[in-house]
Design a protein around this motif. Structure first.
Motif, PDB file in Angstrom:
ATOM      1  N   TYR A  49       0.835  -1.202   0.000  1.00  0.00           N
ATOM      2  CA  TYR A  49       0.000   0.000   0.000  1.00  0.00           C
ATOM      3  C   TYR A  49       0.871   1.254   0.000  1.00  0.00           C
ATOM      4  CZ  TYR A  49      -3.170   3.608   1.765  1.00  0.00           C
ATOM      5  OH  TYR A  49      -3.868   4.764   1.934  1.00  0.00           O
ATOM      6  N   LEU A  50       1.899   1.273   0.852  1.00  0.00           N
ATOM      7  CA  LEU A  50       2.750   2.458   0.961  1.00  0.00           C
ATOM      8  C   LEU A  50       3.583   2.670  -0.298  1.00  0.00           C
ATOM      9  CD1 LEU A  50       3.810   2.104   4.695  1.00  0.00           C
ATOM     10  CD2 LEU A  50       2.329   3.871   3.707  1.00  0.00           C
ATOM     11  N   LEU A  51       4.027   1.588  -0.929  1.00  0.00           N
ATOM     12  CA  LEU A  51       4.750   1.722  -2.195  1.00  0.00           C
ATOM     13  C   LEU A  51       3.875   2.386  -3.250  1.00  0.00           C
ATOM     14  CD1 LEU A  51       6.719  -1.654  -2.498  1.00  0.00           C
ATOM     15  CD2 LEU A  51       7.686   0.634  -2.265  1.00  0.00           C
ATOM     16  N   SER A  52       2.582   2.082  -3.204  1.00  0.00           N
ATOM     17  CA  SER A  52       1.662   2.688  -4.180  1.00  0.00           C
ATOM     18  C   SER A  52       1.473   4.178  -3.920  1.00  0.00           C
ATOM     19  CB  SER A  52       0.295   1.976  -4.133  1.00  0.00           C
ATOM     20  OG  SER A  52      -0.438   2.343  -2.974  1.00  0.00           O
ATOM     21  N   LYS A  53       1.802   4.630  -2.706  1.00  0.00           N
ATOM     22  CA  LYS A  53       1.658   6.035  -2.349  1.00  0.00           C
ATOM     23  C   LYS A  53       2.950   6.834  -2.585  1.00  0.00           C
ATOM     24  CE  LYS A  53      -2.584   5.862  -0.762  1.00  0.00           C
ATOM     25  NZ  LYS A  53      -3.677   6.636  -1.394  1.00  0.00           N
ATOM     26  N   SER A  54       4.035   6.153  -2.911  1.00  0.00           N
ATOM     27  CA  SER A  54       5.312   6.836  -3.121  1.00  0.00           C
ATOM     28  C   SER A  54       5.345   7.500  -4.499  1.00  0.00           C
ATOM     29  CB  SER A  54       6.477   5.858  -2.984  1.00  0.00           C
ATOM     30  OG  SER A  54       6.431   4.874  -4.005  1.00  0.00           O
ATOM     31  N   GLN A  55       6.133   8.556  -4.601  1.00  0.00           N
ATOM     32  CA  GLN A  55       6.297   9.255  -5.876  1.00  0.00           C
ATOM     33  C   GLN A  55       7.771   9.519  -6.117  1.00  0.00           C
ATOM     34  OE1 GLN A  55       3.732  12.730  -5.350  1.00  0.00           O
ATOM     35  NE2 GLN A  55       2.165  11.764  -6.626  1.00  0.00           N
ATOM     36  N   ASN A  56       8.243   9.095  -7.280  1.00  0.00           N
ATOM     37  CA  ASN A  56       9.651   9.299  -7.650  1.00  0.00           C
ATOM     38  C   ASN A  56      10.606   8.784  -6.578  1.00  0.00           C
ATOM     39  OD1 ASN A  56       8.827  10.684 -10.044  1.00  0.00           O
ATOM     40  ND2 ASN A  56       8.497  12.534  -8.811  1.00  0.00           N
ATOM     41  N   GLY A  57      10.251   7.634  -5.994  1.00  0.00           N
ATOM     42  CA  GLY A  57      11.123   7.026  -4.989  1.00  0.00           C
ATOM     43  C   GLY A  57      11.094   7.713  -3.647  1.00  0.00           C
ATOM     44  N   GLN A  58      10.124   8.615  -3.437  1.00  0.00           N
ATOM     45  CA  GLN A  58      10.020   9.333  -2.173  1.00  0.00           C
ATOM     46  C   GLN A  58       8.678   9.054  -1.503  1.00  0.00           C
ATOM     47  OE1 GLN A  58      10.664  13.478  -3.302  1.00  0.00           O
ATOM     48  NE2 GLN A  58      12.817  13.340  -2.676  1.00  0.00           N
ATOM     49  N   LEU A  59       8.703   9.071  -0.179  1.00  0.00           N
ATOM     50  CA  LEU A  59       7.494   8.844   0.609  1.00  0.00           C
ATOM     51  C   LEU A  59       7.573   9.738   1.836  1.00  0.00           C
ATOM     52  CD1 LEU A  59       4.931   6.952   0.806  1.00  0.00           C
ATOM     53  CD2 LEU A  59       6.315   5.502   2.311  1.00  0.00           C
ATOM     54  N   THR A  60       6.496  10.471   2.133  1.00  0.00           N
ATOM     55  CA  THR A  60       6.526  11.335   3.312  1.00  0.00           C
ATOM     56  C   THR A  60       6.244  10.530   4.577  1.00  0.00           C
ATOM     57  OG1 THR A  60       4.166  11.918   3.288  1.00  0.00           O
ATOM     58  CG2 THR A  60       5.641  13.265   1.921  1.00  0.00           C
ATOM     59  N   ALA A  61       6.862  10.936   5.668  1.00  0.00           N
ATOM     60  CA  ALA A  61       6.621  10.273   6.954  1.00  0.00           C
ATOM     61  C   ALA A  61       5.146  10.379   7.334  1.00  0.00           C
ATOM     62  CB  ALA A  61       7.506  10.898   8.030  1.00  0.00           C
ATOM     63  N   SER A  62       4.501  11.490   6.991  1.00  0.00           N
ATOM     64  CA  SER A  62       3.088  11.678   7.324  1.00  0.00           C
ATOM     65  C   SER A  62       2.190  10.689   6.592  1.00  0.00           C
ATOM     66  CB  SER A  62       2.649  13.114   6.988  1.00  0.00           C
ATOM     67  OG  SER A  62       3.260  14.031   7.865  1.00  0.00           O
TER      68      SER A  62
END
Length: 421
Positions: free
Chosen positions: A229-242
């Motif tokens: 699920y979190l990988l699907s929310k990442s953009q350009n290899g980045q993911l916010t802690a929030s």
């Protein structure tokens, strides 16, 4: 009449949705705690006073502890992974060996499984409980003991329905309180605070995993599927802690027992502080903390980094309002109790005195972090709050407690049900 009623109901539902989203945000934690901080500093509190002149002294003490623990200031995140190395035993190397043959994604899922269950079992253990690790001969208490007990149960397949290195919904729902107590070596001579509450959390977790397939998977629901699920929310290899924090709150809010609700939605670690209540603002007396959820978020970041994701916005999350950080502020005079009864009585987690103490802790941790960075000449990017907690305030809180009180007890007694601290 019906149209007006429908519009009123629609407006109410929208207001409730907005309130739920707000109280699940780090912004709300800081804003609501900030209101209490202001209230106390204006002299209105019956319980505590703040002496901000002590900030320099506290920052110096924290830096002294940081340099002792991490001389080069290369400080890791404050997370569950630190506890798995208790006694300088390379357990995580052993775990990686056991996970050999899995894909990077499968390894991350297994580590999510371990971190989530271990953090949920991490509430304060009490003064007398100990865990004996047969493999090393170590005897460990408090967070380290809880970590190693859950680690060993995980490695033995105790949370898996097929004895694999994973946690699954089916097994969590059939796990008995006796099995959990045995895994944690609990008996009449070795009591663990809140063992029943911990077991009920795992039971609830098993139910939630099944009820939220978008987060935890349609096939073999397990905490580790949150990685996908979190990988699907990442953009350009980045993911916010929030984003990670929001997923944790969305996925796990229903496991918490007897909490405040809005429109039937469990708010989790959110409490009432009546002094904030105003007639103009709905829900104005509510104060969110989400301590275990933020601790869990911090603990999920490293497996995500191992997958190659860059975690951004670390300092959007707050410091953890628990008895080590709060104890540091009390023991070094940043916070002082207005009555000795506060320090000599026992208080429930939802009491106004504990809510106030925790709120002050959140704001003061931000202040301490700023002072520490200024003294070290470092930026928030170089030394984010999650590293200051580790280096840091949590360690310093434990150290000063051990110097002042037998057994390193916290300065305030809290009646814990095993689900908050």
């Amino acid at each position: 009449m019906e149209i007006g009623t429908t519009e009123t109901q629609r407006a109410q539902r929208e207001e409730e949705r907005e309130a739920i989203a707000y109280f699940r945000s780090p912004v709300a934690i800081r804003e609501c705690c900030g209101q209490i901080f202001t209230w106390v500093n204006e002299g209105h509190s019956r319980y505590f006073a703040c002496d901000l002149k002590q900030l320099e002294r506290v920052a110096d003490y924290v830096i002294e502890v940081m340099r002792c623990e991490y001389p080069n200031l290369q400080i890791p995140f404050h997370s569950r992974w630190r506890h798995f190395a208790a006694g300088n035993v390379p357990r995580l190397t052993q775990l990686d060996t056991q996970l050999t043959g899995l894909t990077p994604l499968e390894k991350a899922a297994a580590k999510f499984d371990l971190a989530i269950v271990s953090v949920l079992l991490d509430a304060g253990a009490g003064d007398s409980w100990r865990y004996y690790e047969q493999e090393t001969g170590l005897t460990l208490g408090r967070s380290e003991g809880l970590a190693i007990a859950s680690f060993q149960m995980f490695c033995q397949g105790s949370f898996s329905s097929n004895n694999l290195l994973q946690v699954d919904a089916l097994r969590l729902q059939t796990l008995t309180e006796t099995e959990l107590a045995n895994g944690f070596q609990v008996n009449a001579k070795n009591p663990l605070v809140g063992i029943s509450g911990r077991w009920q959390l795992l039971q609830k977790l098993g139910q939630v995993l099944v009820s939220l397939p978008d987060l935890f998977g349609y096939q073999n629901p397990r905490p580790g599927n949150l990685v996908n699920y979190l990988l699907s929310k990442s953009q350009n290899g980045q993911l916010t802690a929030s984003t990670v924090f929001s997923a944790v709150l969305e996925g796990l809010s229903d496991i918490w027992p007897g909490r405040l609700e809005i429109a039937g939605v469990n708010l989790g670690d959110v409490w009432q502080y009546p002094s904030l209540e105003t007639a103009q603002l709905l829900y104005s007396s509510l104060v969110p903390f989400h301590k275990l959820s933020q601790w869990l978020t911090y603990s999920l970041l490293e497996p995500l980094q191992e997958l190659g994701l860059e975690i951004t916005g670390l300092d959007a999350l707050t410091g953890l309002p628990e008895y080590r950080n709060g104890g540091l502020c009390l023991d070094l005079g940043l916070i002082s109790a207005k009555s000795p009864d506060i320090l000599h009585s026992s208080h429930s987690v939802g009491s106004e005195v504990i809510v106030e103490w925790r709120a002050l802790t959140v704001i003061l941790l931000d202040r301490i972090a700023i002072a520490v960075r200024e003294k070290l000449g470092m930026t928030a990017e170089e030394l984010p709050l999650v590293k200051i907690l580790q280096g840091g305030t949590w360690t310093a809180g434990r150290k000063i407690a051990a110097e002042l009180r037998t057994g390193g007890k916290p300065p305030i007694k809290i009646e814990s049900d095993g689900t908050v601290f």
